[in-house]
Each structure stands twice: as C-alpha cells, then as structure tokens.
Design a protein around this motif. Structure first.
Motif, PDB file in Angstrom:
ATOM      1  N   LYS A 104      15.136  50.311-106.449  1.00 39.36           N
ATOM      2  CA  LYS A 104      14.881  51.608-106.304  1.00 39.36           C
ATOM      3  C   LYS A 104      13.614  51.578-105.439  1.00 39.36           C
ATOM      4  CE  LYS A 104      15.837  55.046-108.693  1.00 39.36           C
ATOM      5  NZ  LYS A 104      16.837  56.371-108.265  1.00 39.36           N
ATOM      6  N   LYS A 105      13.439  52.690-104.564  1.00 39.96           N
ATOM      7  CA  LYS A 105      12.334  52.589-103.669  1.00 39.96           C
ATOM      8  C   LYS A 105      11.536  54.148-103.723  1.00 39.96           C
ATOM      9  CE  LYS A 105      14.657  49.519-100.453  1.00 39.96           C
ATOM     10  NZ  LYS A 105      15.171  49.555 -98.727  1.00 39.96           N
ATOM     11  N   PHE A 106      10.473  53.797-103.903  1.00 40.68           N
ATOM     12  CA  PHE A 106       9.424  54.990-104.096  1.00 40.68           C
ATOM     13  C   PHE A 106       7.999  54.557-103.948  1.00 40.68           C
ATOM     14  CE2 PHE A 106      10.860  53.918-108.260  1.00 40.68           C
ATOM     15  CZ  PHE A 106       9.738  53.547-108.984  1.00 40.68           C
ATOM     16  N   PRO A 164      11.883  32.930-100.077  1.00 39.28           N
ATOM     17  CA  PRO A 164      12.987  33.386 -99.240  1.00 39.28           C
ATOM     18  C   PRO A 164      13.691  34.604-100.057  1.00 39.28           C
ATOM     19  CG  PRO A 164      12.951  30.950 -98.982  1.00 39.28           C
ATOM     20  CD  PRO A 164      12.038  31.524-100.037  1.00 39.28           C
ATOM     21  N   THR A 165      13.667  34.509-101.324  1.00 37.56           N
ATOM     22  CA  THR A 165      14.449  35.434-102.257  1.00 37.56           C
ATOM     23  C   THR A 165      13.824  36.773-102.567  1.00 37.56           C
ATOM     24  OG1 THR A 165      13.836  34.182-104.194  1.00 37.56           O
ATOM     25  CG2 THR A 165      15.869  33.560-103.037  1.00 37.56           C
ATOM     26  N   ASP A 166      12.721  36.823-102.093  1.00 37.87           N
ATOM     27  CA  ASP A 166      11.486  37.978-102.464  1.00 37.87           C
ATOM     28  C   ASP A 166      12.159  39.363-101.655  1.00 37.87           C
ATOM     29  OD1 ASP A 166      10.253  36.603-104.311  1.00 37.87           O
ATOM     30  OD2 ASP A 166       8.538  36.132-102.760  1.00 37.87           O
ATOM     31  N   TYR A 167      12.426  40.344-102.345  1.00 37.97           N
ATOM     32  CA  TYR A 167      12.506  41.503-101.612  1.00 37.97           C
ATOM     33  C   TYR A 167      11.733  42.812-101.891  1.00 37.97           C
ATOM     34  CZ  TYR A 167      15.090  42.680-105.962  1.00 37.97           C
ATOM     35  OH  TYR A 167      15.540  42.691-107.327  1.00 37.97           O
ATOM     36  N   TYR A 168      10.611  42.430-102.601  1.00 40.32           N
ATOM     37  CA  TYR A 168       9.388  43.471-102.645  1.00 40.32           C
ATOM     38  C   TYR A 168       8.238  42.721-103.035  1.00 40.32           C
ATOM     39  CZ  TYR A 168       9.490  44.065-107.659  1.00 40.32           C
ATOM     40  OH  TYR A 168       9.283  43.665-109.235  1.00 40.32           O
ATOM     41  N   VAL A 169       7.191  43.477-102.719  1.00 37.74           N
ATOM     42  CA  VAL A 169       6.037  42.797-103.120  1.00 37.74           C
ATOM     43  C   VAL A 169       4.977  44.048-103.245  1.00 37.74           C
ATOM     44  CG1 VAL A 169       3.850  41.696-102.703  1.00 37.74           C
ATOM     45  CG2 VAL A 169       5.841  40.799-101.894  1.00 37.74           C
ATOM     46  N   TRP A 170       4.534  44.195-104.758  1.00 38.96           N
ATOM     47  CA  TRP A 170       3.146  45.158-104.851  1.00 38.96           C
ATOM     48  C   TRP A 170       2.143  44.508-105.640  1.00 38.96           C
ATOM     49  CZ3 TRP A 170       2.574  48.360-109.427  1.00 38.96           C
ATOM     50  CH2 TRP A 170       3.215  48.252-110.288  1.00 38.96           C
ATOM     51  N   ALA A 171       1.135  45.061-105.551  1.00 41.40           N
ATOM     52  CA  ALA A 171      -0.177  44.326-106.192  1.00 41.40           C
ATOM     53  C   ALA A 171      -0.921  45.264-107.292  1.00 41.40           C
ATOM     54  CB  ALA A 171      -1.110  43.774-105.196  1.00 41.40           C
ATOM     55  N   ARG A 172      -1.451  44.996-108.145  1.00 37.33           N
ATOM     56  CA  ARG A 172      -2.146  45.721-109.075  1.00 37.33           C
ATOM     57  C   ARG A 172      -3.722  45.102-109.366  1.00 37.33           C
ATOM     58  NH1 ARG A 172      -2.108  47.038-115.347  1.00 37.33           N
ATOM     59  NH2 ARG A 172      -0.689  45.136-115.339  1.00 37.33           N
ATOM     60  N   VAL A 173      -4.642  45.909-109.259  1.00 36.99           N
ATOM     61  CA  VAL A 173      -6.052  45.449-109.234  1.00 36.99           C
ATOM     62  C   VAL A 173      -6.386  45.785-110.722  1.00 36.99           C
ATOM     63  CG1 VAL A 173      -8.382  45.175-108.318  1.00 36.99           C
ATOM     64  CG2 VAL A 173      -6.130  45.277-106.846  1.00 36.99           C
ATOM     65  N   ILE A 174      -7.227  44.945-111.551  1.00 37.26           N
ATOM     66  CA  ILE A 174      -7.797  45.328-112.733  1.00 37.26           C
ATOM     67  C   ILE A 174      -9.330  45.150-112.923  1.00 37.26           C
ATOM     68  CG2 ILE A 174      -7.542  45.699-115.302  1.00 37.26           C
ATOM     69  CD1 ILE A 174      -4.661  44.484-114.756  1.00 37.26           C
ATOM     70  N   GLY A 228     -13.371  45.202-114.486  1.00 41.71           N
ATOM     71  CA  GLY A 228     -13.990  44.756-116.110  1.00 41.71           C
ATOM     72  C   GLY A 228     -13.665  45.819-116.798  1.00 41.71           C
ATOM     73  N   GLN A 229     -13.685  47.100-116.317  1.00 42.17           N
ATOM     74  CA  GLN A 229     -13.540  48.087-117.584  1.00 42.17           C
ATOM     75  C   GLN A 229     -12.246  48.541-117.674  1.00 42.17           C
ATOM     76  OE1 GLN A 229     -16.083  48.437-114.711  1.00 42.17           O
ATOM     77  NE2 GLN A 229     -17.173  47.321-116.217  1.00 42.17           N
ATOM     78  N   GLY A 230     -11.178  47.958-117.109  1.00 44.82           N
ATOM     79  CA  GLY A 230      -9.845  47.954-117.474  1.00 44.82           C
ATOM     80  C   GLY A 230      -9.332  49.195-116.568  1.00 44.82           C
ATOM     81  N   ASN A 231     -10.040  49.648-115.559  1.00 48.35           N
ATOM     82  CA  ASN A 231      -9.391  50.663-114.543  1.00 48.35           C
ATOM     83  C   ASN A 231      -8.679  49.944-113.511  1.00 48.35           C
ATOM     84  OD1 ASN A 231     -10.810  52.813-115.659  1.00 48.35           O
ATOM     85  ND2 ASN A 231     -12.762  51.993-114.687  1.00 48.35           N
ATOM     86  N   CYS A 232      -7.791  50.406-113.093  1.00 49.17           N
ATOM     87  CA  CYS A 232      -6.777  49.779-112.156  1.00 49.17           C
ATOM     88  C   CYS A 232      -6.583  50.345-110.580  1.00 49.17           C
ATOM     89  CB  CYS A 232      -5.407  49.951-112.832  1.00 49.17           C
ATOM     90  SG  CYS A 232      -5.100  48.976-114.184  1.00 49.17           S
ATOM     91  N   ALA A 233      -5.849  49.734-110.034  1.00 47.45           N
ATOM     92  CA  ALA A 233      -5.663  50.277-108.357  1.00 47.45           C
ATOM     93  C   ALA A 233      -4.261  49.492-108.061  1.00 47.45           C
ATOM     94  CB  ALA A 233      -6.633  50.144-107.392  1.00 47.45           C
ATOM     95  N   TRP A 234      -3.390  50.340-107.176  1.00 48.00           N
ATOM     96  CA  TRP A 234      -2.319  49.901-107.291  1.00 48.00           C
ATOM     97  C   TRP A 234      -1.792  50.121-105.478  1.00 48.00           C
ATOM     98  CZ3 TRP A 234      -3.503  53.151-111.039  1.00 48.00           C
ATOM     99  CH2 TRP A 234      -3.177  52.908-112.340  1.00 48.00           C
ATOM    100  N   THR A 235      -1.458  48.869-104.842  1.00 49.58           N
ATOM    101  CA  THR A 235      -0.831  49.210-103.518  1.00 49.58           C
ATOM    102  C   THR A 235       0.595  49.749-103.772  1.00 49.58           C
ATOM    103  OG1 THR A 235       0.611  47.262-103.664  1.00 49.58           O
ATOM    104  CG2 THR A 235      -1.811  47.002-103.009  1.00 49.58           C
ATOM    105  N   GLN A 236       0.823  50.120-102.840  1.00 47.47           N
ATOM    106  CA  GLN A 236       2.344  50.642-102.236  1.00 47.47           C
ATOM    107  C   GLN A 236       3.150  49.313-102.412  1.00 47.47           C
ATOM    108  OE1 GLN A 236       3.240  53.582-102.993  1.00 47.47           O
ATOM    109  NE2 GLN A 236       1.033  54.361-102.634  1.00 47.47           N
ATOM    110  N   PRO A 237       4.362  49.531-103.045  1.00 46.77           N
ATOM    111  CA  PRO A 237       5.406  48.276-102.845  1.00 46.77           C
ATOM    112  C   PRO A 237       5.972  48.246-101.203  1.00 46.77           C
ATOM    113  CG  PRO A 237       6.660  50.670-103.343  1.00 46.77           C
ATOM    114  CD  PRO A 237       5.177  50.748-103.485  1.00 46.77           C
ATOM    115  N   ILE A 238       5.984  47.140-101.037  1.00 42.53           N
ATOM    116  CA  ILE A 238       6.442  46.654 -99.558  1.00 42.53           C
ATOM    117  C   ILE A 238       7.883  45.921 -99.894  1.00 42.53           C
ATOM    118  CG2 ILE A 238       6.157  45.556 -97.555  1.00 42.53           C
ATOM    119  CD1 ILE A 238       3.936  47.548 -98.198  1.00 42.53           C
ATOM    120  N   PHE A 239       9.029  46.935 -99.388  1.00 42.12           N
ATOM    121  CA  PHE A 239      10.318  46.180 -99.515  1.00 42.12           C
ATOM    122  C   PHE A 239      10.513  45.482 -98.191  1.00 42.12           C
ATOM    123  CE2 PHE A 239       9.748  50.298-102.362  1.00 42.12           C
ATOM    124  CZ  PHE A 239      10.340  49.540-103.101  1.00 42.12           C
ATOM    125  N   LEU A 240      11.040  44.213 -98.512  1.00 39.71           N
ATOM    126  CA  LEU A 240      11.293  43.118 -97.364  1.00 39.71           C
ATOM    127  C   LEU A 240      12.475  43.528 -96.678  1.00 39.71           C
ATOM    128  CD1 LEU A 240       9.291  40.178 -99.182  1.00 39.71           C
ATOM    129  CD2 LEU A 240       8.285  42.137 -97.442  1.00 39.71           C
TER     130      LEU A 240
END
Length: 304
Positions: free
Chosen positions: A176-178, A280-290, A292-304
């Motif tokens: 699913k892509k969004f 070679p088998t990866d078809y998406y990548v995304w990242a999450r950053v956390i 020290g206070q537990g707050n997060c940031a999220w990249t967009q998914p990159i569909f390969l």
C-alpha cells in the motif's frame, strides 16, 4: 541512482492539517485558533471542521489557512463492535457538492474514499486506529494520499497506542502506498501548557508560503512528520540511504519483510546520522527518529 528527499539547505514550512473550531465541535472561533498557531510559530494551518467546508485565505496572522474540511464516512451496518465513523481531512474541494457518505463494509468505504479523492486534491485518513478496522479490511480501502501516523488528541488514552506505526508497516509490507502525517486534531481547551492537545504533532513541508504550493508539495510527498525531532537530510546515493537528524536516541530504517536497521550508541549518548545499505529484494524504505523524550519524526516511505 542519487535522490535527495530532504535537503538541509532548503527551507521548510511548519503546519498542522487537522484543526477544529466552534464551527463544529471545537471550543474556539477561527480567529482564536489561527492566533494560537501563529504565536506558536506555525506557517500554515488546515481548518478541518466536521463536515463544514472552510474556504481558506492567503494569509491570516502570518500563516496560510488551507481550504478544507473533515469529512465523515458513517458506518450504517449492524455490527455493534465496528466504529461509527471513518474521518478524512480533505483539502481544496474541486467540485461543490453535498457530502454524505455511509458504508456497511470495507468495500463500500473504499468506494467512499475513491469519491473523496475525485472531489479533493489531498485526502488524509485520520486516526486510523480509532476506526476499528481489521488489518485485512485496511488492505481493501483503496488509495488515499496520506494517513496520520500520529494524532495528538489523546491517542494513547483512546487506543492504548502512541501511534499507528505497526499498522503503517503492515500496509507498506503489503505494498500500500501513501504518505505519513502527524497532527493535533485540536479541539481545545488551550491553556498554553504541555498538556493541551495543541502543537503536539506537525509536518514540515518544502514549499513556498502559499496554499497552491503547499498542496502541491503534499501531493508530491515533499514533507516529513514530527512530534519533536527534526530530519535535516535524507537521501539515496546509489544503493545506500543516508539520514541526518537533530540529536536522537534511536534512528531506525524499515524495509519489507520485517527488516530494520537500528542506529543507537552503546553508551546511551545521542546519535545524529545513520545509513542503510539496500538489498536487491527491498521494495520500500522509511525511517523513524526517536529522541530522549520519546518524541518521534518520520520520513516518507520511498517505494523502490
């Protein structure tokens, strides 16, 4: 292949896409809500009252107010345990028609979503965890532009979870892509304290400061979501993805098949960069950053 998704040399606008006023069930008038967010340093704001169409303005109190509404798709089936609604923040209506959406099952809701995407430029699936769809039902819901991975309106109290990360990963694993957003779902009250449901989730968008440019950037995915950390740089250089962030405790890359790359220090000090080597088998990548206070940031998914 070299691609830059977030560039530390570019300027980004801060905004919230999910905000209520007393035109529906919010506590404050538009002018007060706009003032609150302007004073908090936001560049744009989506006024998204329940089934109330708000026509935005070029700039008010220093920020751009987007044209949109929160559209309700109401459940009319006979399963008591299903949710009574699914909500979507929809921006810049292209056809002026009455909105009345009901569904009895996932297939009918998928048709509602298709109709929404025909009528609006950008459609965001709000608080997906509230709607009590099974994972398999979520796979049937068709295409929408974005989903709230984080909703600041007491997400933990209402769902027992701090975010929708597990659901998002399940959907990405099934291709699913969004895009991913974080928002406040602000209704009030506002007391200028850390416990207000205000200014707790936002997006940072690479765009000029006007509605047309912001909507175009949202549709391209030129933004990231956050509750605190900043993603300074995110890029692909051939078969390696690299990220730079403000100080964080964890940087996690996700790909398909439950694979991840977890960057953290052995002594508990902060990290500010990481990289993932593609398989070679990866078809998406995304990242999450956390942080020290537990707050997060999220990249967009990159569909390969």
């Amino acid at each position: 292949m070299n691609q830059i998704f977030i560039n530390k040399n570019d300027a980004y606008l801060k905004g919230n896409l999910h905000t209520h006023t007393n035109a529906s069930d919010g506590r404050y008038p538009v002018s007060e809500v706009v003032r609150i967010y302007a004073e908090k340093g936001y560049d744009f704001l989506g006024i998204t009252d329940h089934d109330v169409y708000f026509r935005g303005c070029a700039e008010d109190a220093g920020l751009v107010v987007l044209t949109g509404e929160e559209v309700s798709c109401n459940y009319v089936g006979d399963d008591f345990y299903k949710a009574a609604y699914a909500h979507f923040c929809c921006f810049h209506k292209t056809r002026q028609t009455e909105n009345h959406f009901t569904y009895k099952n996932a297939e009918e809701l998928a048709d509602c979503i298709t109709r929404l995407c025909d009528r609006y430029e950008f459609v965001q699936f709000n608080h997906p965890m509230f709607s009590r769809f099974s994972d398999d039902e979520m796979l049937l819901l068709g295409d929408f532009h974005a989903m709230e991975v984080y909703n600041h309106k007491d997400f933990y109290k209402e769902t027992g979870l701090n975010g929708a990360d597990a659901l998002v990963r399940f959907l990405f694993n099934h291709k699913k892509k969004f895009f991913l957003t974080a928002g406040d779902d602000f209704h009030g009250p506002f007391k200028n304290t850390a416990h207000d449901f205000c200014c707790g989730g936002w997006i940072k968008v690479k765009a000029e400061k006007n509605e047309k440019a912001i909507l175009a950037a949202l549709k391209r995915g030129d933004f990231y979501a956050s509750t605190g950390p900043e993603i300074l740089d995110f890029r692909r250089e051939d078969h390696v993805f690299r990220i730079e962030t403000t100080p964080a405790q964890h940087i996690i890359f996700y790909t398909n098949d439950r694979r991840c790359k977890h960057i953290r220090s052995d002594d508990g000090t902060d990290v500010t960069a990481g990289e993932l080597v593609l398989r070679p088998t990866d078809y998406y990548v995304w990242a999450r950053v956390i942080d020290g206070q537990g707050n997060c940031a999220w990249t967009q998914p990159i569909f390969l």
